[in-house]
Motif scaffolding. Sequence first.
Motif, PDB file in Angstrom:
ATOM      1  N   LEU B 161       0.842  -1.196   0.000  1.00 31.61           N
ATOM      2  CA  LEU B 161       0.000   0.000   0.000  1.00 31.61           C
ATOM      3  C   LEU B 161       0.875   1.243   0.000  1.00 31.61           C
ATOM      4  O   LEU B 161       0.642   2.190  -0.731  1.00 31.61           O
ATOM      5  N   GLY B 243     -10.701   1.018   7.575  1.00 32.19           N
ATOM      6  CA  GLY B 243     -11.222   2.183   6.850  1.00 32.19           C
ATOM      7  C   GLY B 243     -10.972   3.470   7.621  1.00 32.19           C
ATOM      8  O   GLY B 243     -10.629   4.500   7.031  1.00 32.19           O
ATOM      9  N   GLY B 244     -11.120   3.390   8.941  1.00 30.11           N
ATOM     10  CA  GLY B 244     -10.939   4.579   9.773  1.00 30.11           C
ATOM     11  C   GLY B 244      -9.507   5.098   9.732  1.00 30.11           C
ATOM     12  O   GLY B 244      -9.271   6.309   9.678  1.00 30.11           O
ATOM     13  N   ILE B 246      -7.360   4.768   7.274  1.00 27.06           N
ATOM     14  CA  ILE B 246      -7.090   5.367   5.973  1.00 27.06           C
ATOM     15  C   ILE B 246      -7.850   6.689   5.805  1.00 27.06           C
ATOM     16  O   ILE B 246      -7.313   7.660   5.282  1.00 27.06           O
ATOM     17  N   ALA B 247      -9.092   6.705   6.300  1.00 25.82           N
ATOM     18  CA  ALA B 247      -9.878   7.942   6.208  1.00 25.82           C
ATOM     19  C   ALA B 247      -9.221   9.076   6.990  1.00 25.82           C
ATOM     20  O   ALA B 247      -9.417  10.249   6.687  1.00 25.82           O
ATOM     21  N   GLY B 249      -6.120   9.694   6.950  1.00 29.44           N
ATOM     22  CA  GLY B 249      -4.922  10.145   6.246  1.00 29.44           C
ATOM     23  C   GLY B 249      -3.653   9.417   6.630  1.00 29.44           C
ATOM     24  O   GLY B 249      -2.560   9.869   6.328  1.00 29.44           O
ATOM     25  N   ILE B 251      -1.241   6.271   6.072  1.00 28.87           N
ATOM     26  CA  ILE B 251      -0.947   5.153   5.185  1.00 28.87           C
ATOM     27  C   ILE B 251       0.084   4.274   5.900  1.00 28.87           C
ATOM     28  O   ILE B 251       1.274   4.571   5.907  1.00 28.87           O
ATOM     29  N   ARG B 351     -11.812  -2.904  -0.181  1.00 27.27           N
ATOM     30  CA  ARG B 351     -11.773  -3.130   1.273  1.00 27.27           C
ATOM     31  C   ARG B 351     -13.153  -3.134   1.923  1.00 27.27           C
ATOM     32  O   ARG B 351     -13.436  -3.906   2.825  1.00 27.27           O
ATOM     33  N   ASP B 380      -4.338  -3.238   1.127  1.00 30.20           N
ATOM     34  CA  ASP B 380      -4.553  -3.189  -0.324  1.00 30.20           C
ATOM     35  C   ASP B 380      -5.642  -4.138  -0.810  1.00 30.20           C
ATOM     36  O   ASP B 380      -5.821  -4.325  -2.005  1.00 30.20           O
TER      37      ASP B 380
END
Lengths: 374, 489
Positions: B161, B243-244, B246-247, B249, B251, B351, B380
């Motif tokens: 990723l 998800g949280g 990545i949301a 910001g 990585i 995802r 990923d």
Amino acid sequence: MADISKQLVSEVLAASQSNTPLTIQGGGTKSFLGRDTEQRAKCQVLNVSEHSGIVNYQPVELVLTARAGTRLSEIEKTLDDNNQMLAFEPPHFGESDTLGGTLACNLSGPARPWGGSVRDHVLGIRLINGKAEHLRFGGQVMKNVAGYDVSRLQAGAMGTLGVVTEISLKVLPKHAHTVTLKQAMDAQAAIDLMNQRAGVAKPLNAACWMDGYLYIRLAGAESSVEATAKEWSGERVDDDDATEFWRCLRDQQSSFFGGDSPLWRFSVKPTSPDFALSFQAGTTEIPTMSGEPQGRQLIDWGGAQRWYKGHADWQEMQTIAAEAGGQVSIFRGVVRDAEVFHEQAPALQLIQKRLKHNFDPQGLFNPGRLYHWL
Amino acid sequence: MSQQITITKQALSELFKAFINPADVISDDETLKPYECDALSMYCEMPMLVVLPETVEQVQKVMRICHQYAVPVVARGAGTSLCAGAMPHPDGVILSLAKFAEIIDIDKASRTARVQPGVRNLAISEAAADYGLYYGPDPSSQIACTIGGNVAENSGGVHCLKYGLTVHNILKVEMVTVEGDLITIGSDGLDSCGMDLLAVITGSEGLLGVVTEITVKLLPTPEKAQVVMVAFDSVQNAGDAVGGIIANGIIPAGLEMMDSHAIIAAEGFAKAGYPVDAKALLLCELDGTVEEVDEQIRQSVELFKSFGATTIRMSQSEAERALLWKGRKSAFPAVGRISPDYYCMDGTIPRGQLAHVLTEIDNMSAQYNLRVANVFHAGDGNLHPLILFDANQAGEFEKTETFGGKILELCIDVGGTITGEHGVGIEKLRQMPIQFNDQELLQFHGIKDSFDPLGTLNPGKGVPILKHCQEYRALEKQGGAQTGAHHHG
């Protein structure tokens, strides 16, 4: 904001039936790129710009799918609203730049060595081939090895393989914090320092040498950026000025890019020594940098991309590029009916001609735009 | 596509022995035997000959001779492929690149290494470590797999990723074409003019050419890396937490998930301290500068708490980080402790579909009466369901394969793909016509023809022949019965 793919398929079918070559055009801002020949002037324009709109975007998936005619500005605005970005920092050559054109020309901005290129971020495409078949390759997921990578094959192919109608891209969160440092030095010192900086794990995000100054952009978590900015040499550039500086560099609005001189783009090994010596040894008229207020060379991508202005011998420039481990193209200027992209070995030409023939048996799409033999 | 072969085994062997050490031209059954399969050992086939050239010129000569007589050639690295991509052709030559195992040069200043294809993935990072550099992609088989095989499969690993796949981490290859010509694709610069043939070669499963040298990019070793182990009492919560992250910001360098079967198996093997009563476990690794990692660890821990984490543990030392990863990295063999055999799938899904897909797999698991352990590259979307079976039970492998095929179809249904990193090889030929229509498959064949007009490079792999596609699709309609078309083991 419409899906006109059926219409595009019909137009390609009609062109195939009447054997009419096509110039694929989006926003038309990059029509200066590639070869410009009598053959091209006779082509019928296939306008993709109406085929626009974001088809799917779920920020949490880090994937955006848009029709090829979607303007970059629209995509960037949508991403920005969700605190995300295109990490390859695509250049804008006008207001109507499209995603399709950006992919076809494989254009990426100053962040390219660290953020990747447009090619690196493409996950999937839809494409109309020369048989007017509307095909789908790749997908909307980051890892996908089913079948050959037709999506990335389009990057830099300049539309010679088909009409890309839809593109899925990996997108990334915006950097939390950015600082730009500026420091006076000559070209060779800048090349050395850029490579040295790139060799340590710091939040380096762009490195450019212009008009006698090295500019370094740091981007990432605030704590990390600030700590590195304190550690590294260079004077801090005001945030607004820095944003404008990198935007102008990205879009070729910096004064370096003005004027009518031919503009050469070298993509080379980042550690290659300053080309000034190579020019002195040869017959080209490009003067060296020393003592000139307005330089003739600009070094970007941490040394891996070098821009030169001036009249020069094509073969000699190719030799210089090859010795530097890379390639050259004539980005702007000069009469463009001869080759403008680094010439290719016969075995590579053969493979590309066969690929072209397999995607576009009648040679309908952008004939001769990339090379005279394509 | 393949032409008629016009030479005998004996005659071909003699031709090779004229320029290759005769001991490296293998033709007797006993010595050929180890080459009959790759890591997907259910598929096997004896090759006609194995050759182990030592120089690029010898590879070129082998290719010229095979081209002249239309002999199939299967290039082979370490044979760790999980899709039968390196399975021999019965009338063909195995071209082993085992003797191309040299790291030619490491250039610290430009952060690149020139390596031969038989160099092991991990060996590159080990050699680069002296310069504070490493090679990004780290497939689970990195101790054994070779960089040449990585190019053929576009291998990823747990850090994709953030750091990308093989295609993002190579600059240039030297490749011998099917006709025996040596060509250079790519350059020492970042972008090259013309069509991006490097992207097409990467992941082409040995169907387009024989790579004899690779220039890879190297990355500076991060100042700090720290892993957070987080347990959840539902897969849904774990998925939402991913998800949280990545949301917000972030990585992560690596973001891995295991379900309860995988947790129990891995803990039994590695004793990493995984909570065995958890329904899902995340390993979230953050790397970068010291300041960045400290900042993001703090943020991540807060986020995981807000998504209902039941246990959170941060590595406090390199030894603890290695231990937490040991469980994950040994999950596949560990599963071998709870089942006589396992079959590893490789679909990729968006995802957001994870909870749905895992629920469906659970349902199918009950239907087929086969257990499944799930290991997921959550960052990923690459899902590795491990179907547990017993090959000694008559018909159980066939049932397993059918079940596996259904999982891959499910991946396609939710917008994913049948293979994230293992390749199609022979194993997934039957699912290709579900993901692609005939026109798309024909376009793939067109690409193959552009590099290999006689179709002698690794024939029968990667892209199914269209007449078989009709059969595969018809069989799908009848309920996924076995074709056995390529199954020799």
